[in-house]
Design a protein around this motif. Structure first.
Motif, PDB file in Angstrom:
ATOM      1  N   PHE A  16      63.466  -5.463  -0.274  1.00 47.51           N
ATOM      2  CA  PHE A  16      62.834  -6.699  -0.741  1.00 47.51           C
ATOM      3  C   PHE A  16      61.477  -6.335  -1.334  1.00 47.51           C
ATOM      4  N   SER A  17      61.110  -6.971  -2.449  1.00 40.38           N
ATOM      5  CA  SER A  17      59.775  -6.741  -3.016  1.00 40.38           C
ATOM      6  C   SER A  17      59.235  -8.022  -3.649  1.00 40.38           C
ATOM      7  N   PHE A  18      57.893  -8.116  -3.650  1.00 39.05           N
ATOM      8  CA  PHE A  18      57.188  -9.260  -4.222  1.00 39.05           C
ATOM      9  C   PHE A  18      56.221  -8.733  -5.272  1.00 39.05           C
ATOM     10  N   HIS A  19      56.228  -9.372  -6.431  1.00 43.26           N
ATOM     11  CA  HIS A  19      55.442  -8.879  -7.566  1.00 43.26           C
ATOM     12  C   HIS A  19      54.492  -9.982  -8.044  1.00 43.26           C
ATOM     13  N   SER A  20      53.211  -9.638  -8.207  1.00 43.96           N
ATOM     14  CA  SER A  20      52.222 -10.642  -8.594  1.00 43.96           C
ATOM     15  C   SER A  20      51.039  -9.958  -9.274  1.00 43.96           C
ATOM     16  N   THR A  21      50.129 -10.758  -9.784  1.00 45.00           N
ATOM     17  CA  THR A  21      48.877 -10.259 -10.362  1.00 45.00           C
ATOM     18  C   THR A  21      47.713 -10.883  -9.614  1.00 45.00           C
ATOM     19  N   GLN A  22      46.865 -10.040  -9.051  1.00 48.46           N
ATOM     20  CA  GLN A  22      45.689 -10.495  -8.315  1.00 48.46           C
ATOM     21  C   GLN A  22      44.451  -9.813  -8.894  1.00 48.46           C
ATOM     22  N   CYS A  23      43.441 -10.634  -9.250  1.00 50.44           N
ATOM     23  CA  CYS A  23      42.184 -10.092  -9.796  1.00 50.44           C
ATOM     24  C   CYS A  23      42.457  -9.191 -11.005  1.00 50.44           C
ATOM     25  N   ASP A  24      43.416  -9.612 -11.842  1.00 47.41           N
ATOM     26  CA  ASP A  24      43.798  -8.884 -13.046  1.00 47.41           C
ATOM     27  C   ASP A  24      44.413  -7.520 -12.735  1.00 47.41           C
ATOM     28  N   VAL A  25      44.969  -7.397 -11.516  1.00 46.72           N
ATOM     29  CA  VAL A  25      45.645  -6.175 -11.102  1.00 46.72           C
ATOM     30  C   VAL A  25      47.103  -6.510 -10.791  1.00 46.72           C
ATOM     31  N   ASP A  26      48.046  -5.803 -11.402  1.00 45.45           N
ATOM     32  CA  ASP A  26      49.468  -6.042 -11.157  1.00 45.45           C
ATOM     33  C   ASP A  26      49.877  -5.360  -9.851  1.00 45.45           C
ATOM     34  N   LEU A  27      50.452  -6.134  -8.936  1.00 53.68           N
ATOM     35  CA  LEU A  27      50.817  -5.639  -7.618  1.00 53.68           C
ATOM     36  C   LEU A  27      52.333  -5.678  -7.423  1.00 53.68           C
ATOM     37  N   ASP A  28      52.882  -4.616  -6.874  1.00 53.51           N
ATOM     38  CA  ASP A  28      54.279  -4.542  -6.461  1.00 53.51           C
ATOM     39  C   ASP A  28      54.266  -4.329  -4.956  1.00 53.51           C
ATOM     40  N   SER A  29      54.615  -5.371  -4.206  1.00 50.05           N
ATOM     41  CA  SER A  29      54.432  -5.372  -2.760  1.00 50.05           C
ATOM     42  C   SER A  29      55.750  -5.296  -2.021  1.00 50.05           C
ATOM     43  N   THR A  30      55.760  -4.550  -0.932  1.00 46.04           N
ATOM     44  CA  THR A  30      56.904  -4.551  -0.030  1.00 46.04           C
ATOM     45  C   THR A  30      56.555  -5.389   1.189  1.00 46.04           C
ATOM     46  N   VAL A  31      57.577  -5.810   1.918  1.00 43.52           N
ATOM     47  CA  VAL A  31      57.382  -6.717   3.055  1.00 43.52           C
ATOM     48  C   VAL A  31      58.104  -6.150   4.269  1.00 43.52           C
ATOM     49  N   ASN A  32      57.427  -6.168   5.412  1.00 39.47           N
ATOM     50  CA  ASN A  32      58.055  -5.764   6.664  1.00 39.47           C
ATOM     51  C   ASN A  32      58.813  -6.974   7.209  1.00 39.47           C
ATOM     52  N   LEU A  33      60.072  -7.090   6.819  1.00 35.82           N
ATOM     53  CA  LEU A  33      60.860  -8.266   7.191  1.00 35.82           C
ATOM     54  C   LEU A  33      61.114  -8.323   8.694  1.00 35.82           C
ATOM     55  N   ASP A  34      61.278  -7.185   9.329  1.00 36.00           N
ATOM     56  CA  ASP A  34      61.521  -7.171  10.779  1.00 36.00           C
ATOM     57  C   ASP A  34      60.307  -7.685  11.533  1.00 36.00           C
ATOM     58  N   ALA A  35      59.114  -7.259  11.137  1.00 39.82           N
ATOM     59  CA  ALA A  35      57.890  -7.729  11.792  1.00 39.82           C
ATOM     60  C   ALA A  35      57.690  -9.226  11.561  1.00 39.82           C
ATOM     61  N   MET A  36      57.976  -9.662  10.338  1.00 45.09           N
ATOM     62  CA  MET A  36      57.890 -11.093  10.017  1.00 45.09           C
ATOM     63  C   MET A  36      58.801 -11.903  10.927  1.00 45.09           C
ATOM     64  N   SER A  37      60.055 -11.482  11.021  1.00 43.28           N
ATOM     65  CA  SER A  37      61.022 -12.221  11.818  1.00 43.28           C
ATOM     66  C   SER A  37      60.669 -12.198  13.303  1.00 43.28           C
ATOM     67  N   HIS A  38      60.179 -11.068  13.791  1.00 44.56           N
ATOM     68  CA  HIS A  38      59.786 -10.976  15.200  1.00 44.56           C
ATOM     69  C   HIS A  38      58.659 -11.944  15.511  1.00 44.56           C
ATOM     70  N   ARG A  39      57.678 -12.022  14.630  1.00 43.47           N
ATOM     71  CA  ARG A  39      56.555 -12.941  14.857  1.00 43.47           C
ATOM     72  C   ARG A  39      57.013 -14.393  14.788  1.00 43.47           C
ATOM     73  N   TRP A  40      57.795 -14.702  13.759  1.00 41.09           N
ATOM     74  CA  TRP A  40      58.246 -16.087  13.601  1.00 41.09           C
ATOM     75  C   TRP A  40      59.107 -16.530  14.775  1.00 41.09           C
ATOM     76  N   SER A  41      59.859 -15.600  15.352  1.00 37.69           N
ATOM     77  CA  SER A  41      60.706 -15.978  16.489  1.00 37.69           C
ATOM     78  C   SER A  41      59.879 -16.400  17.689  1.00 37.69           C
TER      79      SER A  41
END
Length: 375
Positions: free
Chosen positions: A281-306
């Motif tokens: 999974f990846s998320f792509h955006s522009t922040q402060c005129d910088v192009d970012l390609d971000s990865t996400v720790n889905l397991d950590a996300m799900s553990h916290r949300w649970s």
């Protein structure tokens, strides 16, 4: 809370998968199985320690101690069995796709509404961690205005039966109604329709292929007459678009995962090949005129949300969600509506192939006919 009592119709590969899943859910109790193959039904009942066995689903429906029916049959049998179960006062959980055609799927939604019963369709991609992360980013405004999505599904050589997986009934319009689009595509298209908030279809263009070599004996035995590769382009009201590529077999090393792009950011969902993840999974955006390609720790996300979100476990799987909804813990996701829209798009691709041109939503609805098999 009181356990939900369930009767399963169809004890093949899918039915046994559902049984294994129910066995992991404390609040679910499968009390009966039904299959026209009595020997197979008795064997499965013995394996799963289920007391009651039927060969006629109508006899099963006469029981007043069953809350819900789980339909695990081939596509063209979904509508008649589901509709009779709803009319008998049972809630229904049905395997994907919703039916063999939009016409038959719509009859299921109409019957559920008329009988005031819940209808749930198995769309397991809605409960994946990547879908939850994508939904959070979209709902939080991180993508901005959504305008295009791509639905992809890939197998190198994974045609049912002819490539050694599944049964020959997946390959026949008579029982399955379609091929790769209805077997695999339903998951990926439904996932994107859910994330796009179920937009209205205006026009569809598509193309189907069956070109790769296959074993001659298995081709003849299976009577293979469905697509191994389906392509499509969908135009929605409001201007958004969706392109589709769904392959049971394709001479490539893989495809990128499905994606959604908006005015502020984009998401690429994981890619899979026969269940094995081949890209993250990846998320792509522009922040402060910088192009970012971000990865996400889905397991950590799900553990916290649970730990912090109420009833989070009710969204761990399709069947856990179904049981929780029947118990009134959570509202049922609109899986029947999403599955019906998915079928509408697939049928639009089939009609576009038949006519050799783009088709309108009105044409798709007009041309959709019943393909139910008498039971």
């Amino acid at each position: 809370m009181t356990k939900i009592r369930i009767g399963i119709v169809g004890v093949g590969l899918i039915g046994q998968t559902h049984l294994k899943n129910y066995a992991e859910i404390e609040d679910a109790e499968v009390v009966a199985v039904c299959d026209i193959n009595g020997q197979a039904a008795r064997k499965v009942a013995e394996d799963f320690q289920i007391k009651d066995v039927y060969t006629d689903f109508r006899e099963l429906l006469k029981r007043d101690d069953i809350d819900a029916i789980d339909v695990c049959l081939h596509n063209n049998f979904h509508a008649p069995v589901t509709n009779e179960a709803l009319q008998a006062g049972k809630h229904v959980y049905c395997e994907k796709p919703i039916a063999g055609t939009y016409h038959d799927g719509k009859s299921m939604l109409d019957t559920a509404k008329a009988c005031d019963k819940l209808l749930h369709i198995q769309l397991n991609t809605l409960y994946k961690k990547e879908t939850k992360a994508a939904k959070a980013l979209i709902d939080g405004g991180s993508l901005g205005k959504l305008y295009h999505a791509r639905s992809t599904g890939f197998r190198r050589r994974g045609r049912p039966f002819v490539d050694g997986y599944g049964t020959k009934f997946f390959n026949r319009k008579e029982t399955a109604a379609g091929g790769a689009l209805l077997d695999m595509g339903v998951y990926h298209i439904a996932q994107l329709l859910y994330l796009l908030d179920l937009p209205t279809v205006e026009r569809v263009s598509g193309k189907l292929y069956q070109e790769m070599e296959m074993d001659a004996e298995r081709r003849a035995e299976s009577q293979f007459d469905v697509e191994e590769l389906g392509l499509g382009l969908v135009r929605f009201a409001g201007g958004a678009t969706l392109d589709i590529i769904e392959a049971w077999s394709l001479q490539l090393g893989g495809l990128e995962g499905s994606s959604i792009v908006g005015s502020k950011g984009g998401i690429r969902l994981p890619a899979y090949d026969f269940g094995a993840q081949t890209a993250p999974f990846s998320f792509h955006s522009t922040q402060c005129d910088v192009d970012l390609d971000s990865t996400v720790n889905l397991d950590a996300m799900s553990h916290r949300w649970s730990g912090v979100r109420e009833n989070y476990a009710a969204y761990n799987s399709s069947q856990e969600h179904w049981i929780a909804a029947l118990q009134g813990k959570v509202p049922l996701l609109p899986t029947a509506e999403i599955a019906l829209q998915t079928m509408f798009i697939s049928e639009g691709i089939y009609l576009s192939e038949q006519l050799g041109r783009e088709v309108t939503a009105e044409e798709i609805e007009l041309h959709s006919k019943s393909t139910v098999v008498k039971v």
